[in-house]
Design a protein around this motif. Structure first.
Motif, PDB file in Angstrom:
ATOM      1  N   TYR A  86      44.592  31.078  25.663  1.00  0.00           N
ATOM      2  CA  TYR A  86      44.272  29.790  26.292  1.00  0.00           C
ATOM      3  C   TYR A  86      45.209  28.651  25.869  1.00  0.00           C
ATOM      4  N   PRO A  87      45.611  28.557  24.582  1.00  0.00           N
ATOM      5  CA  PRO A  87      46.545  27.472  24.223  1.00  0.00           C
ATOM      6  C   PRO A  87      47.844  27.511  25.020  1.00  0.00           C
ATOM      7  N   GLN A  88      48.314  28.710  25.365  1.00  0.00           N
ATOM      8  CA  GLN A  88      49.543  28.842  26.138  1.00  0.00           C
ATOM      9  C   GLN A  88      49.273  29.095  27.628  1.00  0.00           C
ATOM     10  N   ASP A  89      47.990  29.110  28.012  1.00  0.00           N
ATOM     11  CA  ASP A  89      47.597  29.315  29.402  1.00  0.00           C
ATOM     12  C   ASP A  89      48.266  30.564  29.975  1.00  0.00           C
ATOM     13  N   ARG A  90      48.189  31.671  29.204  1.00  0.00           N
ATOM     14  CA  ARG A  90      48.927  32.882  29.578  1.00  0.00           C
ATOM     15  C   ARG A  90      48.047  34.122  29.424  1.00  0.00           C
ATOM     16  N   ILE A  91      48.183  35.043  30.364  1.00  0.00           N
ATOM     17  CA  ILE A  91      47.531  36.348  30.292  1.00  0.00           C
ATOM     18  C   ILE A  91      48.618  37.407  30.228  1.00  0.00           C
ATOM     19  N   HIS A 123      50.926  33.073  33.988  1.00  0.00           N
ATOM     20  CA  HIS A 123      50.346  31.807  33.550  1.00  0.00           C
ATOM     21  C   HIS A 123      49.320  31.305  34.583  1.00  0.00           C
ATOM     22  N   GLY A 124      48.374  30.502  34.089  1.00  0.00           N
ATOM     23  CA  GLY A 124      47.345  29.962  34.967  1.00  0.00           C
ATOM     24  C   GLY A 124      46.054  30.751  34.871  1.00  0.00           C
ATOM     25  N   ILE A 125      45.421  30.713  33.696  1.00  0.00           N
ATOM     26  CA  ILE A 125      44.223  31.519  33.456  1.00  0.00           C
ATOM     27  C   ILE A 125      43.095  31.153  34.418  1.00  0.00           C
ATOM     28  N   VAL A 126      42.807  29.867  34.555  1.00  0.00           N
ATOM     29  CA  VAL A 126      41.697  29.431  35.408  1.00  0.00           C
ATOM     30  C   VAL A 126      41.931  29.853  36.851  1.00  0.00           C
ATOM     31  N   LYS A 127      43.152  29.683  37.343  1.00  0.00           N
ATOM     32  CA  LYS A 127      43.467  30.047  38.722  1.00  0.00           C
ATOM     33  C   LYS A 127      43.263  31.540  38.958  1.00  0.00           C
ATOM     34  N   PHE A 154      41.280  33.591  37.231  1.00  0.00           N
ATOM     35  CA  PHE A 154      39.859  33.911  37.155  1.00  0.00           C
ATOM     36  C   PHE A 154      39.119  33.503  38.426  1.00  0.00           C
ATOM     37  N   GLU A 155      39.570  32.458  39.063  1.00  0.00           N
ATOM     38  CA  GLU A 155      38.900  31.975  40.272  1.00  0.00           C
ATOM     39  C   GLU A 155      39.352  32.715  41.528  1.00  0.00           C
ATOM     40  N   GLY A 156      40.260  33.675  41.367  1.00  0.00           N
ATOM     41  CA  GLY A 156      40.663  34.483  42.509  1.00  0.00           C
ATOM     42  C   GLY A 156      42.004  34.138  43.085  1.00  0.00           C
ATOM     43  N   GLY A 157      42.763  33.271  42.420  1.00  0.00           N
ATOM     44  CA  GLY A 157      44.081  32.924  42.927  1.00  0.00           C
ATOM     45  C   GLY A 157      44.007  31.972  44.109  1.00  0.00           C
ATOM     46  N   VAL A 158      45.130  31.761  44.744  1.00  0.00           N
ATOM     47  CA  VAL A 158      45.191  30.815  45.868  1.00  0.00           C
ATOM     48  C   VAL A 158      45.309  31.531  47.210  1.00  0.00           C
ATOM     49  N   ASP A 159      45.616  32.825  47.191  1.00  0.00           N
ATOM     50  CA  ASP A 159      45.835  33.566  48.434  1.00  0.00           C
ATOM     51  C   ASP A 159      44.806  34.673  48.645  1.00  0.00           C
TER      52      ASP A 159
END
Length: 265
Positions: free
Chosen positions: A198-203, A213-217, A219-224
């Motif tokens: 989480y500190p680096q926002d990386r999986i 990068h973009g953990i929250v995005k 987890f929420e299913g991405g943008v597409d």
């Protein structure tokens, strides 16, 4: 979004209200593996077509293992590390609810008892909880979430049969030697597969050495759509590794057969 049925079989919570342990069932139409999807890899398929080809098990099968989380709590400045163990099991038959349809009844011990925990007066007065033990393996499943003993029994039966069949598949894989040179790991619950920093926002997925990068995005299913979410993002790399591993296994088996043929001459 996928049109699949999601059902919580059992769950237990921590004193802080988090989830300590849970078992869920995800069912729906689909092939259940990557084999049918691989054959159409060069064609452009819609998200719905892809999910129908994979099915729930095919979509989630590579999520088995230890998921490690690195984060900084609100009451500290240091990074804390925690982990959750995930097991993805393939159901025997989503339409089967009775014991005889899933496992032989002579291999099962079914016990009923009073549920414990939150639930009011009903919890202490009705023997609605069910524990099913598969005698040959010692594998058990206990469900007490429903008020109905029949519903608890159906859930426990589904869970214990999935666990038993997963154990059988693991034993068959060991006999074939599939796991000896596995590129992706054996899917064991003790094997670390992914880290969420989480500190680096990386999986980072440790099997395919791929990071996003973009953990929250994610987890929420991405943008597409679903396929750009957490599972779908790492799926292409896992499919390639799966294909390479199968090819390697076929080559090894072919070499072994050639060696046996020369030995007989």
């Amino acid at each position: 979004a996928k049109g699949w049925k999601f059902e919580i079989l059992s769950q237990s919570k921590t004193v802080l209200g988090g989830i300590k342990e849970a078992a869920v069932s995800i069912s729906g139409n689909g092939g259940g593996s990557y084999s049918s999807y691989e054959t159409n890899e060069t064609s452009i398929a819609t998200e719905e077509e892809t999910l129908n080809q994979l099915g729930p098990y095919g979509f989630y099968k590579f999520e088995s293992g230890v998921h490690r989380v690195q984060r900084v709590p609100v009451n500290d400045v240091r990074i804390h590390t925690s982990a959750v163990s995930v097991a993805v099991l393939q159901a025997t038959n989503d339409n089967a609810t009775d014991a005889s349809a899933l496992l032989p009844t002579n291999e099962l011990r079914i016990e009923v008892f009073r549920a414990s925990g939150a639930g009011g007066q009903h919890v202490n007065t009705t023997e609605s909880a069910v524990r099913i033990t598969h005698i040959p393996t010692g594998i058990t499943a206990a469900i007490q979430d429903e008020r109905s003993q029949h519903k608890n029994k159906a859930k426990a039966m589904k869970l214990v049969s999935a666990r038993v069949n997963e154990k059988r598949r693991e034993e068959e894989a060991r006999e074939r030697g599939d796991a000896r040179n596995s590129l992706m790991g054996g899917g064991n619950r003790s094997e670390r597969i992914r880290t969420y920093n989480y500190p680096q926002d990386r999986i980072t997925d440790h099997r395919c050495k791929h990071s996003e990068h973009g953990i929250v995005k994610l987890f929420e299913g991405g943008v597409d759509g679903v396929l750009s979410g957490l599972v779908g993002t790492f799926a292409p790399s896992m499919r390639r590794m799966y294909r390479d591993e199968m090819l390697q296994q076929l080559e090894e088996e072919e070499q072994e057969e050639k060696g046996k043929g020369k030995g007989k001459k």
